[in-house]
Write a protein that holds these residues in place. Sequence first.
Motif, PDB file in Angstrom:
ATOM      1  N   ASP A 179    -104.728 -66.669 -28.481  1.00 20.30           N
ATOM      2  CA  ASP A 179    -103.301 -66.982 -28.450  1.00 20.30           C
ATOM      3  C   ASP A 179    -102.908 -67.577 -29.792  1.00 20.30           C
ATOM      4  O   ASP A 179    -103.420 -68.629 -30.198  1.00 20.30           O
ATOM      5  CB  ASP A 179    -102.982 -67.972 -27.324  1.00 20.30           C
ATOM      6  N   LEU A 180    -101.961 -66.911 -30.465  1.00 20.34           N
ATOM      7  CA  LEU A 180    -101.563 -67.313 -31.809  1.00 20.34           C
ATOM      8  C   LEU A 180    -100.101 -67.715 -31.854  1.00 20.34           C
ATOM      9  O   LEU A 180     -99.259 -67.151 -31.161  1.00 20.34           O
ATOM     10  CB  LEU A 180    -101.784 -66.169 -32.793  1.00 20.34           C
ATOM     11  N   THR A 181     -99.795 -68.713 -32.652  1.00 25.51           N
ATOM     12  CA  THR A 181     -98.438 -69.007 -33.076  1.00 25.51           C
ATOM     13  C   THR A 181     -98.453 -68.980 -34.603  1.00 25.51           C
ATOM     14  O   THR A 181     -99.434 -68.590 -35.224  1.00 25.51           O
ATOM     15  CB  THR A 181     -97.961 -70.374 -32.559  1.00 25.51           C
ATOM     16  N   SER A 182     -97.359 -69.404 -35.201  1.00 23.94           N
ATOM     17  CA  SER A 182     -97.322 -69.416 -36.659  1.00 23.94           C
ATOM     18  C   SER A 182     -98.152 -70.541 -37.259  1.00 23.94           C
ATOM     19  O   SER A 182     -98.556 -70.478 -38.425  1.00 23.94           O
ATOM     20  CB  SER A 182     -95.872 -69.528 -37.142  1.00 23.94           C
ATOM     21  N   ASN A 235    -101.826 -77.135 -37.096  1.00 23.64           N
ATOM     22  CA  ASN A 235    -101.543 -77.362 -38.521  1.00 23.64           C
ATOM     23  C   ASN A 235    -102.066 -76.229 -39.405  1.00 23.64           C
ATOM     24  O   ASN A 235    -102.491 -76.464 -40.545  1.00 23.64           O
ATOM     25  CB  ASN A 235    -102.144 -78.694 -38.975  1.00 23.64           C
ATOM     26  N   LEU A 236    -102.046 -75.007 -38.885  1.00 28.14           N
ATOM     27  CA  LEU A 236    -102.402 -73.852 -39.705  1.00 28.14           C
ATOM     28  C   LEU A 236    -101.184 -73.389 -40.503  1.00 28.14           C
ATOM     29  O   LEU A 236    -100.045 -73.729 -40.190  1.00 28.14           O
ATOM     30  CB  LEU A 236    -102.916 -72.717 -38.819  1.00 28.14           C
ATOM     31  N   LYS A 237    -101.430 -72.597 -41.516  1.00 31.10           N
ATOM     32  CA  LYS A 237    -100.347 -72.044 -42.319  1.00 31.10           C
ATOM     33  C   LYS A 237     -99.861 -70.741 -41.701  1.00 31.10           C
ATOM     34  O   LYS A 237    -100.669 -69.930 -41.250  1.00 31.10           O
ATOM     35  CB  LYS A 237    -100.822 -71.790 -43.754  1.00 31.10           C
ATOM     36  N   PRO A 238     -98.536 -70.523 -41.681  1.00 33.97           N
ATOM     37  CA  PRO A 238     -98.023 -69.272 -41.107  1.00 33.97           C
ATOM     38  C   PRO A 238     -98.464 -68.053 -41.907  1.00 33.97           C
ATOM     39  O   PRO A 238     -98.655 -68.123 -43.125  1.00 33.97           O
ATOM     40  CB  PRO A 238     -96.497 -69.457 -41.173  1.00 33.97           C
ATOM     41  N   PHE A 239     -98.641 -66.955 -41.193  1.00 29.48           N
ATOM     42  CA  PHE A 239     -98.927 -65.651 -41.785  1.00 29.48           C
ATOM     43  C   PHE A 239    -100.079 -65.751 -42.793  1.00 29.48           C
ATOM     44  O   PHE A 239     -99.994 -65.304 -43.923  1.00 29.48           O
ATOM     45  CB  PHE A 239     -97.672 -65.089 -42.465  1.00 29.48           C
ATOM     46  N   THR A 240    -101.170 -66.351 -42.323  1.00 28.84           N
ATOM     47  CA  THR A 240    -102.337 -66.586 -43.173  1.00 28.84           C
ATOM     48  C   THR A 240    -103.593 -66.110 -42.453  1.00 28.84           C
ATOM     49  O   THR A 240    -103.735 -66.300 -41.244  1.00 28.84           O
ATOM     50  CB  THR A 240    -102.469 -68.077 -43.514  1.00 28.84           C
ATOM     51  N   ASP A 241    -104.485 -65.472 -43.201  1.00 32.17           N
ATOM     52  CA  ASP A 241    -105.754 -65.012 -42.638  1.00 32.17           C
ATOM     53  C   ASP A 241    -106.734 -66.169 -42.543  1.00 32.17           C
ATOM     54  O   ASP A 241    -106.896 -66.948 -43.494  1.00 32.17           O
ATOM     55  CB  ASP A 241    -106.351 -63.899 -43.509  1.00 32.17           C
ATOM     56  N   TYR A 242    -107.395 -66.245 -41.402  1.00 30.21           N
ATOM     57  CA  TYR A 242    -108.418 -67.267 -41.182  1.00 30.21           C
ATOM     58  C   TYR A 242    -109.666 -66.614 -40.596  1.00 30.21           C
ATOM     59  O   TYR A 242    -109.572 -65.634 -39.853  1.00 30.21           O
ATOM     60  CB  TYR A 242    -107.937 -68.343 -40.214  1.00 30.21           C
ATOM     61  N   THR A 243    -110.794 -67.156 -40.952  1.00 25.67           N
ATOM     62  CA  THR A 243    -112.058 -66.806 -40.293  1.00 25.67           C
ATOM     63  C   THR A 243    -112.498 -68.029 -39.510  1.00 25.67           C
ATOM     64  O   THR A 243    -112.826 -69.070 -40.095  1.00 25.67           O
ATOM     65  CB  THR A 243    -113.133 -66.410 -41.311  1.00 25.67           C
ATOM     66  N   THR A 264    -102.363 -65.829 -38.442  1.00 26.84           N
ATOM     67  CA  THR A 264    -101.289 -66.526 -37.753  1.00 26.84           C
ATOM     68  C   THR A 264     -99.997 -65.715 -37.830  1.00 26.84           C
ATOM     69  O   THR A 264     -99.807 -64.888 -38.717  1.00 26.84           O
ATOM     70  CB  THR A 264    -101.065 -67.912 -38.365  1.00 26.84           C
ATOM     71  N   ASN A 265     -99.103 -65.991 -36.885  1.00 25.62           N
ATOM     72  CA  ASN A 265     -97.839 -65.265 -36.808  1.00 25.62           C
ATOM     73  C   ASN A 265     -96.908 -65.674 -37.955  1.00 25.62           C
ATOM     74  O   ASN A 265     -97.081 -66.744 -38.551  1.00 25.62           O
ATOM     75  CB  ASN A 265     -97.153 -65.543 -35.476  1.00 25.62           C
ATOM     76  N   PRO A 266     -95.897 -64.827 -38.260  1.00 25.37           N
ATOM     77  CA  PRO A 266     -94.920 -65.211 -39.282  1.00 25.37           C
ATOM     78  C   PRO A 266     -94.193 -66.499 -38.904  1.00 25.37           C
ATOM     79  O   PRO A 266     -93.958 -66.776 -37.730  1.00 25.37           O
ATOM     80  CB  PRO A 266     -93.961 -64.008 -39.320  1.00 25.37           C
ATOM     81  N   GLY A 267     -93.845 -67.277 -39.921  1.00 29.59           N
ATOM     82  CA  GLY A 267     -93.136 -68.531 -39.695  1.00 29.59           C
ATOM     83  C   GLY A 267     -91.749 -68.501 -40.299  1.00 29.59           C
ATOM     84  O   GLY A 267     -91.215 -67.446 -40.663  1.00 29.59           O
ATOM     85  N   ILE A 268     -91.129 -69.666 -40.402  1.00 27.18           N
ATOM     86  CA  ILE A 268     -89.795 -69.785 -40.992  1.00 27.18           C
ATOM     87  C   ILE A 268     -89.947 -69.799 -42.518  1.00 27.18           C
ATOM     88  O   ILE A 268     -90.658 -70.653 -43.065  1.00 27.18           O
ATOM     89  CB  ILE A 268     -89.095 -71.076 -40.523  1.00 27.18           C
ATOM     90  N   PRO A 269     -89.306 -68.859 -43.215  1.00 26.30           N
ATOM     91  CA  PRO A 269     -89.442 -68.827 -44.676  1.00 26.30           C
ATOM     92  C   PRO A 269     -88.893 -70.093 -45.333  1.00 26.30           C
ATOM     93  O   PRO A 269     -88.037 -70.786 -44.757  1.00 26.30           O
ATOM     94  CB  PRO A 269     -88.633 -67.585 -45.088  1.00 26.30           C
ATOM     95  N   TRP A 289     -79.150 -66.557 -56.719  1.00 21.51           N
ATOM     96  CA  TRP A 289     -79.990 -67.627 -56.184  1.00 21.51           C
ATOM     97  C   TRP A 289     -81.420 -67.470 -56.699  1.00 21.51           C
ATOM     98  O   TRP A 289     -81.789 -66.423 -57.231  1.00 21.51           O
ATOM     99  CB  TRP A 289     -79.984 -67.611 -54.646  1.00 21.51           C
ATOM    100  N   GLN A 290     -82.218 -68.499 -56.530  1.00 16.60           N
ATOM    101  CA  GLN A 290     -83.630 -68.448 -56.909  1.00 16.60           C
ATOM    102  C   GLN A 290     -84.463 -67.893 -55.762  1.00 16.60           C
ATOM    103  O   GLN A 290     -84.102 -68.037 -54.599  1.00 16.60           O
ATOM    104  CB  GLN A 290     -84.134 -69.851 -57.279  1.00 16.60           C
ATOM    105  N   LYS A 291     -85.578 -67.271 -56.108  1.00 15.63           N
ATOM    106  CA  LYS A 291     -86.441 -66.661 -55.101  1.00 15.63           C
ATOM    107  C   LYS A 291     -87.049 -67.729 -54.191  1.00 15.63           C
ATOM    108  O   LYS A 291     -87.301 -68.856 -54.602  1.00 15.63           O
ATOM    109  CB  LYS A 291     -87.573 -65.867 -55.764  1.00 15.63           C
ATOM    110  N   SER A 292     -87.284 -67.327 -52.959  1.00 17.65           N
ATOM    111  CA  SER A 292     -87.953 -68.224 -52.008  1.00 17.65           C
ATOM    112  C   SER A 292     -89.407 -68.418 -52.423  1.00 17.65           C
ATOM    113  O   SER A 292     -90.079 -67.489 -52.877  1.00 17.65           O
ATOM    114  CB  SER A 292     -87.888 -67.639 -50.600  1.00 17.65           C
ATOM    115  N   ASN A 293     -89.911 -69.629 -52.274  1.00 18.69           N
ATOM    116  CA  ASN A 293     -91.307 -69.913 -52.648  1.00 18.69           C
ATOM    117  C   ASN A 293     -92.307 -69.231 -51.727  1.00 18.69           C
ATOM    118  O   ASN A 293     -93.356 -68.769 -52.159  1.00 18.69           O
ATOM    119  CB  ASN A 293     -91.537 -71.423 -52.638  1.00 18.69           C
ATOM    120  N   ASP A 294     -91.996 -69.165 -50.445  1.00 21.54           N
ATOM    121  CA  ASP A 294     -92.948 -68.613 -49.475  1.00 21.54           C
ATOM    122  C   ASP A 294     -92.163 -67.982 -48.329  1.00 21.54           C
ATOM    123  O   ASP A 294     -91.444 -68.669 -47.600  1.00 21.54           O
ATOM    124  CB  ASP A 294     -93.870 -69.706 -48.943  1.00 21.54           C
ATOM    125  N   PHE A 295     -92.326 -66.669 -48.165  1.00 20.35           N
ATOM    126  CA  PHE A 295     -91.618 -65.975 -47.093  1.00 20.35           C
ATOM    127  C   PHE A 295     -92.323 -66.128 -45.745  1.00 20.35           C
ATOM    128  O   PHE A 295     -91.717 -65.927 -44.703  1.00 20.35           O
ATOM    129  CB  PHE A 295     -91.473 -64.490 -47.434  1.00 20.35           C
TER     130      PHE A 295
END
Length: 423
Positions: A179-182, A235-243, A264-269, A289-295
């Motif tokens: 079961d995954l969340t962001s 406290n994992l990072k969204p949309f990140t690969d983990y082993t 992990t699932n996508p999070g709020i950019p 505007w300036q680019k988002s740091n992390d989508f």
Amino acid sequence: MSEGDVKEETSCIPGYVCYGSDWDISSSISTPNNLSVVQCTNDKKTFCVRPANEDICSDLTVTFTSGECRASSFSFTESISVDFLNTSEIKQSKPTGLPAEITTTLPDLPKCKNLSVSNYTCSEKHNPNVTMKLSELEPFTDYNCTGLILQNNTSINKTTPSVHVRVDCDLTITYTKNDLTSTSTEFSWTTTSKNCQQELPNLHKLSYDCICDGQKPGKGMKPTRPDGGKCSFNNLKPFTDYTCRVQFKYKTYMSNSSDVKLKTNPGIPDPVNGLQLHVQEHNMIKVVWQKSNDFKGEQKKYKVRINKAGEKQQKTEILVSNHEFVFKDLSYSTTYEVEVTAYNGEHESIPKTGNISTFYNDKAVIGFRVFLIILTSVALLFVTYKFYIQKLRKSTNDVNDDMELEAIYENRQSPGLRHKEAH
């Protein structure tokens, strides 16, 4: 040499029938089936005969001959009990699973009946004072075990040679649910074993450690069963690969890890920064505007919305990939609210908004001025024309008046006078 010169010795070589004499009896001993005779190592005057397996549980006769005189021969007959069994000939197969079982094969003793090995007793290699039954052995632990030899279910006070026992249960971890969340994961697993499955539910000292890359050890969901469990990470990072991995422990033994790869699932950019609004050509608004740091997701796009300030109607929405956009053909002299969000295909960031007003319609003003100039010119021409017409009419009227006066004058003179003037 007489019979009284030979004595039976019992303390030379265990499992042997030994005889001693002051005479050299090495060449005087005669055994059935040509059994070998060996000299006692600590008593050079003592010689021993090892009974054959077929002699056990029967009588063994050893004959001594004095020189070449057969008449002076004498014999000793010994009852060979099962105690003469050479335990080194016992074959024992080590257990490979739990519950532990040792298969024992006794040597062929044709004259012995109802022999068996039972009641194995084991002690830990590093803690020999603690003993336990074979059925109580634990996995991943070194033991030394010996079995008790029985005849007719009665101990003969003889044991099998010590056998080293260690059962390493081949545990297999299978992940069953994830079961995954962001920002979190919870995964479940079941544990099976080819050689310890029957005892697996009883291995209460079996525990598990959960580990994910760069994270503190995960928290096991209680109760964690020996044959499976759950583990969670926050406290994992969204949309990140983990082993992530699960390791099982039993007392001091720790296994290699069994890995599971997850994302992990996508999070709020992250929101955009540096929003700037510029009016171009009086009714165009350029948004930068300036680019988002992390989508924190698959897509890397932006949603730009515009609406007249204060109005609640649905906003115009544009999806773009770069970090600027121009809204065209807007209303003049109107205040607009502009909103920009980062979008990853599933979630939008917190919006950044700003208000700006378009300018007046300069083209309409210029056209109106041209129209006024043309209208003024036409009016001026019209006035001039009217003035000219009036002046022309006045001139014409004056001429007509003079002609009329002259005609009246002529009509009022006498005919004779008109005739005279005519001449």
